[in-house]
Write an enzyme that holds these catalytic residues in place. Structure first.
Site, PDB file in Angstrom:
ATOM      1  N   SER A 100       0.859  -1.197   0.000  1.00 34.58           N
ATOM      2  CA  SER A 100       0.000   0.000   0.000  1.00 34.58           C
ATOM      3  C   SER A 100       0.887   1.236   0.000  1.00 34.58           C
ATOM      4  CB  SER A 100      -0.853  -0.009   1.274  1.00 34.58           C
ATOM      5  OG  SER A 100      -1.459   1.261   1.488  1.00 34.58           O
ATOM      6  N   TYR A 144      -2.910  -1.412  10.380  1.00 29.81           N
ATOM      7  CA  TYR A 144      -2.809  -1.564   8.921  1.00 29.81           C
ATOM      8  C   TYR A 144      -1.470  -1.019   8.408  1.00 29.81           C
ATOM      9  CZ  TYR A 144      -4.261  -1.272   3.993  1.00 29.81           C
ATOM     10  OH  TYR A 144      -4.360  -1.411   2.623  1.00 29.81           O
TER      11      TYR A 144
HETATM   12  C1  BGC Z   1      -6.304   1.426   1.915  1.00 28.11           C
HETATM   13  C2  BGC Z   1      -7.465   2.277   1.457  1.00 28.11           C
HETATM   14  C3  BGC Z   1      -7.018   3.710   1.251  1.00 28.11           C
HETATM   15  C4  BGC Z   1      -5.754   3.805   0.427  1.00 28.11           C
HETATM   16  C5  BGC Z   1      -5.208   5.224   0.345  1.00 28.11           C
HETATM   17  C6  BGC Z   1      -5.149   1.595   0.944  1.00 28.11           C
HETATM   18  O1  BGC Z   1      -4.075   0.776   1.287  1.00 28.11           O
HETATM   19  O2  BGC Z   1      -6.705   0.063   2.003  1.00 28.11           O
HETATM   20  O3  BGC Z   1      -8.503   2.208   2.425  1.00 28.11           O
HETATM   21  O4  BGC Z   1      -8.062   4.426   0.603  1.00 28.11           O
HETATM   22  O5  BGC Z   1      -4.759   2.956   0.962  1.00 28.11           O
HETATM   23  O6  BGC Z   1      -5.162   5.849   1.601  1.00 28.11           O
END
Ligand code: BGC
Length: 269
Positions: free
Chosen positions: A154, A167
């Protein structure tokens, strides 16, 4: 050279929806036989639908249930896939969840749930995939590499995210897992990379795009001024898994419409 995944088996975790489904569709279009993994019997219908969309367009694949955070289920899934399809050439470690909370209110269960799926799940699947790649060895009729792993990370691999400590921690850790595997297995001709998506329009972030107001706020963070689609990620995943990308390993590739340029600095700082 044509971008092709012909004769290859691609296992995509968490592919009954969202980014995983998009990657499975793109890889099937590129000729791979895909494994649509879904987490629990409750999501079997969604997996079947995704597979039907793929086979209707002439693609091939199977569905496979497995909660990637459970070691026994991961072992069973790999055994099933190898016995049905012969081997695995490409693992896309995609399954991921969010359990958001203010830090001081975050429960241990919320912390563990996210780490178990997003990080331990990627460890377990990568371990089984690499064991299978090494068992099979290089087969030039499939690929010049012995195997390919794509971790779905991410932008929060590098952007801290208030209210999402579990996360963001899981995604930061994926970078070290990915690079360590790329280093440890480079000589085996196994390529390991991460894709780091920004905001992609999927169920995980519905609240960021389902009203005009929230979408407008989201677009303030994206210089390219649109939300991403699963196919954007699918295209990159196909390229990274293909022999066109044979010299790419140990890399985190950001695909985010410019989110990691920190747009708020365009008028500040
Ligand atoms: C998350 C999303 C978020 C995006 C940008 C992703 O890794 O799962 O919820 O919108 O990152 O912030």
């Amino acid at each position: 050279m044509e971008i092709s995944l012909k004769n290859q088996v691609a296992l995509i975790t968490g592919s009954s929806s969202g980014i995983g489904a998009g990657i499975a569709q793109s890889m099937a279009e590129a000729g791979a036989t895909v494994v649509i993994n879904y987490p629990s019997p409750g999501s079997e219908a969604k997996a079947t639908d995704i597979l039907k969309g793929i086979t209707d367009k002439g693609g091939n694949g199977i569905i496979s249930q497995c909660d990637v955070s459970k070691e026994n289920e991961v072992l069973r899934m790999f055994q099933d896939v190898v016995s049905q399809l012969g081997t695995v050439d490409i693992l896309v470690n995609n399954a991921g969840i969010q359990k958001d909370s203010k830090f001081t209110e975050m429960t241990l269960d919320q912390w563990n749930a996210v780490i178990n799926v997003n990080l331990t799940g990627q460890f377990l699947c990568a371990r089984e995939a690499i064991k299978e790649f090494l068992r099979r060895g290089i087969d030039p009729s499939r690929s010049v590499a012995c195997g390919k792993i794509i971790h779905i990370s991410s932008v929060h691999e590098i952007i801290p995210w208030a209210g999402h400590a579990n996360y963001a921690s899981s995604k930061g850790a994926i970078r070290m897992l990915m690079q360590t595997l790329a280093q440890e297995h480079g000589a085996d001709k196994i390529r390991v990379n991460s894709i780091c998506p920004g905001a992609i329009q999927t169920p995980i972030n519905t609240n960021a795009w389902d009203s005009e107001k929230s979408l407008e706020a989201l677009l303030q963070l994206i210089p390219y001024n649109r939300i991403g689609q699963p196919a954007d990620i699918g295209n990159l995943a196909v390229f990274l898994a293909s022999d066109m990308a044979d010299y790419i390993t140990g890399a985190s590739i950001f695909i985010d419409g410019g989110m990691t340029t920190f747009e708020s600095f365009s008028t500040g700082g």
